[in-house]
Structure formats: C-alpha cells, structure tokens
Design a protein around this motif. Structure first.
Motif, PDB file in Angstrom:
ATOM      1  N   ALA A 118       0.840  -1.193   0.000  1.00 23.99           N
ATOM      2  CA  ALA A 118       0.000   0.000   0.000  1.00 23.99           C
ATOM      3  C   ALA A 118       0.878   1.247   0.000  1.00 23.99           C
ATOM      4  O   ALA A 118       1.955   1.264   0.596  1.00 23.99           O
ATOM      5  N   ARG A 119       0.425   2.290  -0.676  1.00 21.16           N
ATOM      6  CA  ARG A 119       1.149   3.557  -0.709  1.00 21.16           C
ATOM      7  C   ARG A 119       0.278   4.729  -0.259  1.00 21.16           C
ATOM      8  O   ARG A 119       0.793   5.764   0.126  1.00 21.16           O
ATOM      9  N   ALA A 120      -1.030   4.570  -0.337  1.00 20.01           N
ATOM     10  CA  ALA A 120      -1.958   5.611   0.099  1.00 20.01           C
ATOM     11  C   ALA A 120      -3.267   4.946   0.508  1.00 20.01           C
ATOM     12  O   ALA A 120      -3.536   3.801   0.115  1.00 20.01           O
ATOM     13  N   SER A 121      -4.070   5.648   1.283  1.00 23.76           N
ATOM     14  CA  SER A 121      -5.355   5.076   1.683  1.00 23.76           C
ATOM     15  C   SER A 121      -6.364   6.174   1.940  1.00 23.76           C
ATOM     16  O   SER A 121      -6.010   7.323   2.233  1.00 23.76           O
ATOM     17  N   LEU A 122      -7.615   5.794   1.819  1.00 22.66           N
ATOM     18  CA  LEU A 122      -8.730   6.694   2.109  1.00 22.66           C
ATOM     19  C   LEU A 122      -9.801   5.877   2.810  1.00 22.66           C
ATOM     20  O   LEU A 122     -10.252   4.854   2.286  1.00 22.66           O
ATOM     21  N   SER A 123     -10.182   6.301   4.016  1.00 18.79           N
ATOM     22  CA  SER A 123     -11.224   5.625   4.793  1.00 18.79           C
ATOM     23  C   SER A 123     -12.373   6.598   5.011  1.00 18.79           C
ATOM     24  O   SER A 123     -12.182   7.675   5.599  1.00 18.79           O
ATOM     25  N   VAL A 124     -13.555   6.222   4.522  1.00 19.70           N
ATOM     26  CA  VAL A 124     -14.740   7.068   4.619  1.00 19.70           C
ATOM     27  C   VAL A 124     -15.714   6.441   5.610  1.00 19.70           C
ATOM     28  O   VAL A 124     -16.088   5.270   5.457  1.00 19.70           O
ATOM     29  N   PRO A 125     -16.128   7.156   6.653  1.00 20.05           N
ATOM     30  CA  PRO A 125     -17.039   6.566   7.646  1.00 20.05           C
ATOM     31  C   PRO A 125     -18.395   6.228   7.044  1.00 20.05           C
ATOM     32  O   PRO A 125     -18.856   6.875   6.096  1.00 20.05           O
ATOM     33  N   LEU A 126     -19.024   5.194   7.608  1.00 21.54           N
ATOM     34  CA  LEU A 126     -20.327   4.738   7.139  1.00 21.54           C
ATOM     35  C   LEU A 126     -21.406   5.129   8.141  1.00 21.54           C
ATOM     36  O   LEU A 126     -21.244   4.918   9.347  1.00 21.54           O
ATOM     37  N   PRO A 127     -22.523   5.663   7.675  1.00 20.87           N
ATOM     38  CA  PRO A 127     -23.657   5.911   8.564  1.00 20.87           C
ATOM     39  C   PRO A 127     -24.407   4.604   8.799  1.00 20.87           C
ATOM     40  O   PRO A 127     -25.051   4.068   7.902  1.00 20.87           O
ATOM     41  N   ILE A 128     -24.310   4.065  10.015  1.00 25.48           N
ATOM     42  CA  ILE A 128     -24.961   2.767  10.281  1.00 25.48           C
ATOM     43  C   ILE A 128     -26.001   2.959  11.375  1.00 25.48           C
ATOM     44  O   ILE A 128     -27.156   3.252  11.098  1.00 25.48           O
ATOM     45  N   SER A 129     -25.626   2.811  12.634  1.00 28.04           N
ATOM     46  CA  SER A 129     -26.585   2.997  13.721  1.00 28.04           C
ATOM     47  C   SER A 129     -25.809   3.210  15.009  1.00 28.04           C
ATOM     48  O   SER A 129     -24.586   3.036  15.060  1.00 28.04           O
ATOM     49  N   GLU A 130     -26.523   3.575  16.054  1.00 23.56           N
ATOM     50  CA  GLU A 130     -25.885   3.845  17.340  1.00 23.56           C
ATOM     51  C   GLU A 130     -25.193   2.585  17.852  1.00 23.56           C
ATOM     52  O   GLU A 130     -25.768   1.495  17.854  1.00 23.56           O
ATOM     53  N   GLY A 131     -23.967   2.719  18.285  1.00 16.92           N
ATOM     54  CA  GLY A 131     -23.207   1.589  18.806  1.00 16.92           C
ATOM     55  C   GLY A 131     -22.477   0.796  17.749  1.00 16.92           C
ATOM     56  O   GLY A 131     -21.725  -0.121  18.087  1.00 16.92           O
ATOM     57  N   ILE A 132     -22.698   1.131  16.471  1.00 18.12           N
ATOM     58  CA  ILE A 132     -22.050   0.407  15.377  1.00 18.12           C
ATOM     59  C   ILE A 132     -21.398   1.423  14.450  1.00 18.12           C
ATOM     60  O   ILE A 132     -22.069   2.311  13.928  1.00 18.12           O
ATOM     61  N   GLY A 133     -20.094   1.316  14.263  1.00 16.92           N
ATOM     62  CA  GLY A 133     -19.372   2.174  13.341  1.00 16.92           C
ATOM     63  C   GLY A 133     -18.859   1.366  12.171  1.00 16.92           C
ATOM     64  O   GLY A 133     -18.847   0.136  12.188  1.00 16.92           O
ATOM     65  N   GLY A 134     -18.445   2.062  11.140  1.00 11.13           N
ATOM     66  CA  GLY A 134     -17.906   1.364   9.973  1.00 11.13           C
ATOM     67  C   GLY A 134     -17.158   2.329   9.081  1.00 11.13           C
ATOM     68  O   GLY A 134     -17.247   3.553   9.246  1.00 11.13           O
ATOM     69  N   ALA A 135     -16.408   1.752   8.153  1.00 17.46           N
ATOM     70  CA  ALA A 135     -15.671   2.585   7.206  1.00 17.46           C
ATOM     71  C   ALA A 135     -15.519   1.831   5.895  1.00 17.46           C
ATOM     72  O   ALA A 135     -15.335   0.607   5.878  1.00 17.46           O
ATOM     73  N   LEU A 136     -15.626   2.569   4.801  1.00 15.68           N
ATOM     74  CA  LEU A 136     -15.283   2.070   3.474  1.00 15.68           C
ATOM     75  C   LEU A 136     -13.836   2.464   3.240  1.00 15.68           C
ATOM     76  O   LEU A 136     -13.494   3.650   3.244  1.00 15.68           O
ATOM     77  N   ASN A 137     -12.977   1.467   3.041  1.00 17.52           N
ATOM     78  CA  ASN A 137     -11.539   1.706   2.970  1.00 17.52           C
ATOM     79  C   ASN A 137     -11.011   1.439   1.566  1.00 17.52           C
ATOM     80  O   ASN A 137     -11.342   0.418   0.962  1.00 17.52           O
ATOM     81  N   ILE A 138     -10.192   2.359   1.069  1.00 16.11           N
ATOM     82  CA  ILE A 138      -9.548   2.198  -0.237  1.00 16.11           C
ATOM     83  C   ILE A 138      -8.037   2.252  -0.016  1.00 16.11           C
ATOM     84  O   ILE A 138      -7.525   3.247   0.529  1.00 16.11           O
ATOM     85  N   TYR A 139      -7.345   1.187  -0.381  1.00 17.08           N
ATOM     86  CA  TYR A 139      -5.893   1.112  -0.238  1.00 17.08           C
ATOM     87  C   TYR A 139      -5.278   1.140  -1.637  1.00 17.08           C
ATOM     88  O   TYR A 139      -5.401   0.178  -2.400  1.00 17.08           O
ATOM     89  N   ALA A 140      -4.613   2.263  -1.947  1.00 16.21           N
ATOM     90  CA  ALA A 140      -4.036   2.447  -3.281  1.00 16.21           C
ATOM     91  C   ALA A 140      -2.584   1.965  -3.292  1.00 16.21           C
ATOM     92  O   ALA A 140      -1.863   2.081  -2.298  1.00 16.21           O
TER      93      ALA A 140
END
Length: 248
Positions: A118-140
């Motif tokens: 990996a040389r770069a990355s972008l993690s975008v948070p996901l709207p899910i629900s209370e008590g649960i988090g998430g992220a869409l991750n892109i590893y370039a």
C-alpha cells in the motif's frame, strides 16, 4: 486482479446507477456490501483494493474485501488498536493518507502497510446505527492517488455500504429476537406441562405447582426450564423419585 499497468477507470455515475438497481430481495446484505466494495475498487484510481470494516461494541472486523492487501491492512490496525480505518469508524471522520512513506501518524502501522504494497489510503465513515461504526476503505498502490473527484466518489459510495450494513444488523437483530421468542415459548410450554403433571399428581394449584418447580430449581441449582423438562421426559424430578418435600 488488475494487471501491472494502469487500469481503465469506469464511469462512477454508471457504477452508482448499477448499485441503485440492485434489488435487496436478490442479495444478502453480505453480497450487497461486496458489490459496493467491488464497484468502489473499479472506479477509484491508484490500482486499489477495498474493504468495509465494522466496529461493533468496540470490536473491529472486516465484513468484505476485494483482495488480501485490504484485509492485511485492516487486520494490522485491529491488532494494534489504531489506524486510519479504525479512526474513521470510531469518530465518523474521513481519514486520508496521501503517502504512507512520509505519513507521521501511526508509523508502525504505516510500515506494515508499505511492506504489503500500500502507498496511500482513504477511509470514509459509514452511517450505520448507534453503537455500530464502519468505514469504506480504499488502499491504493500508488502515492497521492486521491484528488477531489475521487474523494467525492468515495463519499457517494459510502452511504450504499452504510445502508447495507445497517440492514444487515437490523435483520440479525430481528432474527435473534425471533429465535429468543421461540425459545421462550418452548420453555413456557414445557413448564406448563410440568405444572400440569404436579397439579394432577399431588392435587396442587397452578401457583403451588410452579412454586414447587422453583423450589426444586433452587435446591438442585438447575434452571426451572430444565427441571420441568426432566419431569416431562422421565416423570421424576431431578431430586429423586420419592415424594417431594412439600407433600410430606
């Protein structure tokens, strides 16, 4: 897997339209999340691999991924307890690493990610629900892979993953509730059968029969449901085959 050359990048609008056409009845939530990850990989620059990471009660996991690079980078963060995807999932803030070779945050993780390619990355948070988090991750695989357009594309894909994840957890909660209700109904049924046996055998009232089951439960350290099940199956209480103490 993409080749060594720069892959052609499909039109993000067409990819979003394709996601919009996916029918929930034709997909599990897992397969829908995988579709989001696959299409994100196709439209993002930098020859990337993608993943969807989830944070449930502070326990992280990777729900879907497109290649081992993404999974390795995710799990390297889980083992350390910090990193870009965990920060995005826990705080709701997007995290971009333009060049892992010069990034000063999370240096031990960055070294591991560099070793994996990996040389770069972008993690975008996901709207899910209370008590649960998430992220869409892109590893370039290339540094400085993301510009304003690619960041905008990632932020437009993230809600699809968020909705899919939220629905997945809602479905699992509903299924668990149904299973718990079924177990409760089965327990109620066997307890009622056991009460009926005691009422007929010892001429007890319904309340007295339940109190008898509860007393045996406390004396034997066995759940009332299991005491009742033993009586229904064998005709005897767990304490023995003699007359119970309340009839003497």
């Amino acid at each position: 897997m993409p080749g060594d050359g720069q892959p052609s990048v499909p039109d993000p609008a067409a990819a979003l339209e394709q996601l919009g056409r996916l029918a929930l009845r034709e997909h599990t939530m897992q397969s829908l999340l995988q579709s989001v990850a696959d299409l994100t990989k196709q439209v993002m620059p930098g020859n990337p691999e993608t993943s969807v990471s989830l944070l449930v009660n502070d326990k992280p996991s990777t729900a879907v991924f497109t290649g081992t690079l993404a999974l390795d980078c995710d799990e390297s963060q889980y083992g350390r307890g910090y990193g870009p995807c965990l920060h995005a999932a826990s705080t709701g803030e997007p995290v971009e690493v333009a060049d892992m070779r010069t990034e000063t945050r999370w240096r031990d993780y960055m070294q591991r990610a560099l070793e994996r390619g990996a040389r770069a990355s972008l993690s975008v948070p996901l709207p899910i629900s209370e008590g649960i988090g998430g992220a869409l991750n892109i590893y370039a695989r290339e540094p400085n892979a993301f510009d304003d357009d690619s960041r905008s594309v990632a932020s437009r894909f993230a809600p699809y993953a968020g909705v899919a994840a939220a629905n997945m957890f809602a479905y699992e909660d509903a299924r668990d509730m149904a299973e718990n209700m079924q177990r409760a109904m089965e327990s109620r049924a066997v307890i009622d059968q056991a009460k009926g046996i005691l009422m007929e055998r010892y001429k007890l009232t319904a309340d007295m029969a339940f109190q008898a089951l509860a007393r045996v439960s406390m004396q034997s350290n066995i759940r009332v449901r299991d005491v009742a099940d033993t009586l229904v199956r064998t005709g005897e209480l767990p304490l023995g085959s003699g007359r119970p103490p309340w009839t003497r």
